[in-house]
Design a protein around this motif. Structure first.
Motif: not given
Length: 197
Positions: A187-197
């Motif tokens: 499951w992708p963490s919210i932190v990982e998603k923010e890093d990719r944005s």
């Protein structure tokens, strides 16, 4: 007349649930239920207030039955085994009891949900099973919504013959569970998603 018919709130609710499985939840009315007992509508109003109350009672009953089935299926299991057991019990209930299953999907007032052991147990079972994947909020609630959407969508389409391809439906179901397990494990963490944005 109601006493001679042996009517109780519990018996009326169970009869309504059986009727829902036979004719569809949307066709459950006080009049239809009274006919099945061979009594006048008025005989039922000492046990249920109106059709909304009757359907809410069926929803509480059905959710309790569904949660009991899921609880038995997942007992002593964890990880993918628990996910598969949960999913299979959910699907089996939906296919075997279409009227009851439809009742579990209606929105009840918060106070009625709070008084329903089945609703509370369903929430506990779902969140408990998903915590084994190491998820915390808000990912936990997002995962609950994903599973509910997937299980409900698949079961609902299957129940109306919505899968026309020759591919075996159960094989697709099992692959769906495999895919959900992989997704929940990674499951992708919210932190990982923010890093990719």
């Amino acid at each position: 007349m109601a006493a001679r018919a042996g009517l109780t709130a519990d018996r009326v609710t169970r009869a309504a649930a059986d009727l829902a499985d036979e004719v569809g939840f949307g066709k459950v009315t006080v009049s239809a239920l009274a006919r099945s007992f061979g009594v006048k509508d008025a005989s039922l109003y000492s046990h249920v207030r109106n059709v909304q109350d009757l359907r809410a009672r069926v929803a509480v009953l059905a959710t309790g039955e569904q949660s009991d089935r899921i609880a038995m299926a997942v007992a002593g299991r964890s990880g993918k085994d628990a996910l598969a057991a949960f999913a299979n019990a959910y699907r089996q209930f939906a296919l075997e009891h279409p009227g009851r299953y439809a009742a579990t999907q209606i929105q009840l007032p918060p106070d009625r949900v709070a008084e329903s052991p089945g609703h509370l147990r369903n929430i506990e079972l779902t969140y408990g099973m998903l915590r084994a994947y190491g998820l915390d909020e808000p990912d936990l609630t997002d995962a609950v919504r994903l599973l509910r959407s997937t299980f409900h969508g698949f079961s609902s389409l299957e129940s109306i013959g919505g899968f026309g391809h020759t591919r075996d439906v159960t094989a697709s179901w099992e692959r769906t569970i495999d895919a959900l397990h992989v997704l929940l494990t990674c499951w992708p963490s919210i932190v990982e998603k923010e890093d990719r944005s």
